[in-house]
Design a protein around this motif. Structure first.
Motif, PDB file in Angstrom:
ATOM      1  N   UNK A 103       1.714  -8.166  14.066  1.00 23.02           N
ATOM      2  CA  UNK A 103       1.661  -9.301  13.884  1.00 23.02           C
ATOM      3  C   UNK A 103       1.196  -9.781  15.693  1.00 23.02           C
ATOM      4  N   UNK A 104       1.511  -8.921  16.374  1.00 24.41           N
ATOM      5  CA  UNK A 104       1.123  -9.391  17.813  1.00 24.41           C
ATOM      6  C   UNK A 104      -0.269  -8.915  18.385  1.00 24.41           C
ATOM      7  N   UNK A 105      -0.118  -7.028  17.720  1.00 23.05           N
ATOM      8  CA  UNK A 105      -1.893  -6.652  18.392  1.00 23.05           C
ATOM      9  C   UNK A 105      -2.755  -6.887  17.321  1.00 23.05           C
ATOM     10  N   UNK A 106      -2.110  -7.975  15.957  1.00 26.20           N
ATOM     11  CA  UNK A 106      -3.618  -8.766  15.333  1.00 26.20           C
ATOM     12  C   UNK A 106      -3.654 -10.025  14.891  1.00 26.20           C
ATOM     13  N   UNK A 107      -2.627 -10.888  15.510  1.00 25.63           N
ATOM     14  CA  UNK A 107      -2.335 -12.489  15.436  1.00 25.63           C
ATOM     15  C   UNK A 107      -2.976 -13.128  16.806  1.00 25.63           C
ATOM     16  N   UNK A 108      -3.243 -14.161  17.203  1.00 28.43           N
ATOM     17  CA  UNK A 108      -3.685 -15.596  17.636  1.00 28.43           C
ATOM     18  C   UNK A 108      -3.593 -15.120  19.336  1.00 28.43           C
ATOM     19  N   UNK A 109      -2.375 -14.038  19.500  1.00 31.68           N
ATOM     20  CA  UNK A 109      -2.147 -13.972  20.913  1.00 31.68           C
ATOM     21  C   UNK A 109      -2.806 -12.209  21.210  1.00 31.68           C
ATOM     22  N   UNK A 110      -2.707 -11.690  20.271  1.00 29.70           N
ATOM     23  CA  UNK A 110      -3.451  -9.945  20.065  1.00 29.70           C
ATOM     24  C   UNK A 110      -4.573 -10.128  20.932  1.00 29.70           C
ATOM     25  N   UNK A 111      -5.012  -8.614  20.747  1.00 26.37           N
ATOM     26  CA  UNK A 111      -6.104  -8.329  20.625  1.00 26.37           C
ATOM     27  C   UNK A 111      -7.449  -8.653  19.637  1.00 26.37           C
ATOM     28  N   UNK A 112      -6.529  -9.069  18.318  1.00 26.76           N
ATOM     29  CA  UNK A 112      -7.080  -9.387  17.471  1.00 26.76           C
ATOM     30  C   UNK A 112      -7.658 -10.239  17.252  1.00 26.76           C
ATOM     31  N   UNK A 113      -6.979 -11.365  18.026  1.00 32.07           N
ATOM     32  CA  UNK A 113      -7.797 -13.007  17.789  1.00 32.07           C
ATOM     33  C   UNK A 113      -8.931 -13.469  17.499  1.00 32.07           C
ATOM     34  N   UNK A 114      -9.819 -12.807  17.868  1.00 39.12           N
ATOM     35  CA  UNK A 114     -11.604 -12.622  18.186  1.00 39.12           C
ATOM     36  C   UNK A 114     -12.203 -12.680  16.756  1.00 39.12           C
ATOM     37  N   UNK A 115     -11.590 -11.034  16.788  1.00 45.17           N
ATOM     38  CA  UNK A 115     -11.963 -10.024  15.180  1.00 45.17           C
ATOM     39  C   UNK A 115     -11.777 -11.336  14.305  1.00 45.17           C
ATOM     40  N   UNK A 116     -10.422 -11.486  14.214  1.00 45.50           N
ATOM     41  CA  UNK A 116      -9.520 -12.307  12.818  1.00 45.50           C
ATOM     42  C   UNK A 116     -10.671 -13.943  12.591  1.00 45.50           C
ATOM     43  N   UNK A 117     -10.675 -14.434  13.916  1.00 48.35           N
ATOM     44  CA  UNK A 117     -11.974 -15.850  14.235  1.00 48.35           C
ATOM     45  C   UNK A 117     -12.908 -15.420  13.435  1.00 48.35           C
ATOM     46  N   UNK A 118     -13.652 -14.414  13.247  1.00 42.44           N
ATOM     47  CA  UNK A 118     -14.855 -14.206  12.508  1.00 42.44           C
ATOM     48  C   UNK A 118     -14.609 -13.644  11.091  1.00 42.44           C
ATOM     49  N   UNK A 119     -13.578 -12.946  11.238  1.00 44.91           N
ATOM     50  CA  UNK A 119     -13.438 -12.481   9.972  1.00 44.91           C
ATOM     51  C   UNK A 119     -12.921 -13.592   8.943  1.00 44.91           C
ATOM     52  N   UNK A 120     -11.909 -14.206   9.946  1.00 53.33           N
ATOM     53  CA  UNK A 120     -11.708 -15.829   9.284  1.00 53.33           C
ATOM     54  C   UNK A 120     -12.948 -16.925   8.451  1.00 53.33           C
ATOM     55  N   UNK A 121     -13.768 -16.456   9.467  1.00 51.09           N
ATOM     56  CA  UNK A 121     -15.616 -18.172   9.740  1.00 51.09           C
ATOM     57  C   UNK A 121     -16.077 -16.974   8.129  1.00 51.09           C
ATOM     58  N   UNK A 122     -16.232 -15.749   8.117  1.00 50.45           N
ATOM     59  CA  UNK A 122     -16.992 -15.568   7.260  1.00 50.45           C
ATOM     60  C   UNK A 122     -17.123 -14.898   5.704  1.00 50.45           C
ATOM     61  N   UNK A 123     -14.799 -15.126   5.280  1.00 57.65           N
ATOM     62  CA  UNK A 123     -14.386 -15.456   4.809  1.00 57.65           C
ATOM     63  C   UNK A 123     -14.448 -16.472   4.075  1.00 57.65           C
ATOM     64  N   UNK A 124     -13.932 -17.484   4.912  1.00 62.77           N
ATOM     65  CA  UNK A 124     -14.546 -19.217   4.348  1.00 62.77           C
ATOM     66  C   UNK A 124     -15.531 -19.685   4.272  1.00 62.77           C
ATOM     67  N   UNK A 125     -16.333 -18.587   4.002  1.00 59.81           N
ATOM     68  CA  UNK A 125     -18.457 -18.687   3.170  1.00 59.81           C
ATOM     69  C   UNK A 125     -17.929 -18.479   2.490  1.00 59.81           C
ATOM     70  N   UNK A 126     -17.709 -16.913   2.591  1.00 60.25           N
ATOM     71  CA  UNK A 126     -17.822 -16.158   1.275  1.00 60.25           C
ATOM     72  C   UNK A 126     -16.909 -16.740  -0.046  1.00 60.25           C
ATOM     73  N   UNK A 127     -15.428 -17.467   0.273  1.00 56.23           N
ATOM     74  CA  UNK A 127     -15.285 -18.400  -0.448  1.00 56.23           C
ATOM     75  C   UNK A 127     -15.942 -19.507  -0.828  1.00 56.23           C
ATOM     76  N   UNK A 128     -16.754 -20.027  -0.349  1.00 59.99           N
ATOM     77  CA  UNK A 128     -16.980 -21.139  -1.095  1.00 59.99           C
ATOM     78  C   UNK A 128     -18.847 -19.967  -1.594  1.00 59.99           C
ATOM     79  N   UNK A 129     -19.284 -19.405  -1.370  1.00 58.89           N
ATOM     80  CA  UNK A 129     -20.534 -18.841  -2.035  1.00 58.89           C
ATOM     81  C   UNK A 129     -19.694 -18.187  -3.460  1.00 58.89           C
ATOM     82  N   UNK A 130     -18.721 -17.463  -3.570  1.00 62.78           N
ATOM     83  CA  UNK A 130     -17.928 -16.983  -4.602  1.00 62.78           C
ATOM     84  C   UNK A 130     -17.465 -18.234  -6.007  1.00 62.78           C
ATOM     85  N   UNK A 131     -17.218 -19.648  -5.434  1.00 65.70           N
ATOM     86  CA  UNK A 131     -16.705 -20.649  -6.287  1.00 65.70           C
ATOM     87  C   UNK A 131     -17.614 -21.603  -7.001  1.00 65.70           C
ATOM     88  N   UNK A 132     -18.723 -21.127  -6.132  1.00 65.70           N
ATOM     89  CA  UNK A 132     -20.022 -22.004  -6.253  1.00 65.70           C
ATOM     90  C   UNK A 132     -20.979 -20.839  -7.080  1.00 65.70           C
TER      91      UNK A 132
END
Length: 189
Positions: free
Chosen positions: A101-130
């Motif tokens: 949780x610390x490493x991959x969470x909001x205050x850890x090293x994974x924060x930026x990576x997770x933001x990028x993946x979240x962004x791609x996932x939101x777009x992917x979800x819209x595409x999948x739903x459509x």
């Protein structure tokens, strides 16, 4: 590696893994690590050039043990025939949840990576739903979108760190193929 070196590396690793659960990554200093490990700062630099190298080395120890457990339990079956391997990965993460949780969470090293993946996932979800419309899905669409996003992120990272050995078109085709058909090899007739 002799016993003293192994002991020193273990102490430094344990100190860092404790600290990442107490402080934000960017607030942890080499001095914090050496103080916690009760080791001279110069000794740290005999073993590691940065806290990132120490973290990677420490986590590899966790991963090496996990891989040994998976190999022993699953008899080295291919991953596409082996749900036990993924289950063991998730069990490992659950067992060390505070650390991950610390490493991959909001205050850890994974924060930026997770933001990028979240962004791609939101777009992917819209595409999948459509694109999927009213088709009854076997998996939650959020999981599917996250899979697509994580896969794309991993492929882009690999591609860049390996000096882009394939064209963008080739990478795109492989990415789509992996997401559509998976990694299971097709048996030849």
């Amino acid at each position: 590696m002799d016993r003293r070196k192994r002991r020193t590396r273990r102490l430094l690793g344990e100190a860092l893994l404790e600290l990442v659960q107490e402080k934000k990554w960017d607030q942890i200093t080499i001095q914090d690590i050496t103080d916690r490990a009760d080791i001279n700062r110069a000794t740290f630099y005999l073993h590691y050039s940065s806290k990132e190298k120490l973290l990677a080395d420490s986590l590899e120890g966790y991963f090496d043990e996990l891989v040994k457990q998976i190999a022993a339990k699953t008899m080295n079956k291919p991953i596409w025939e082996n749900p036990e391997a993924d289950e063991m990965v998730f069990a490992h993460v659950a067992e060390h949840a505070d650390l991950y949780r610390v490493l991959l969470g909001e205050n850890g090293m994974g924060y930026v990576i997770n933001r990028v993946i979240d962004y791609i996932a939101q777009f992917s979800e819209l595409q999948l739903r459509a694109g999927l419309g009213n088709i009854e899905l076997q998996l939650p669409i959020e999981i599917m979108a996250r899979h697509v996003a994580g896969s794309l992120f991993a492929l882009v990272t690999w591609w860049l760190t390996n000096n882009m050995p394939y064209t963008p078109r080739e990478m795109a085709e492989m990415s789509i193929r992996l997401c559509v058909t998976g990694t299971m090899p097709v048996k030849q007739a």
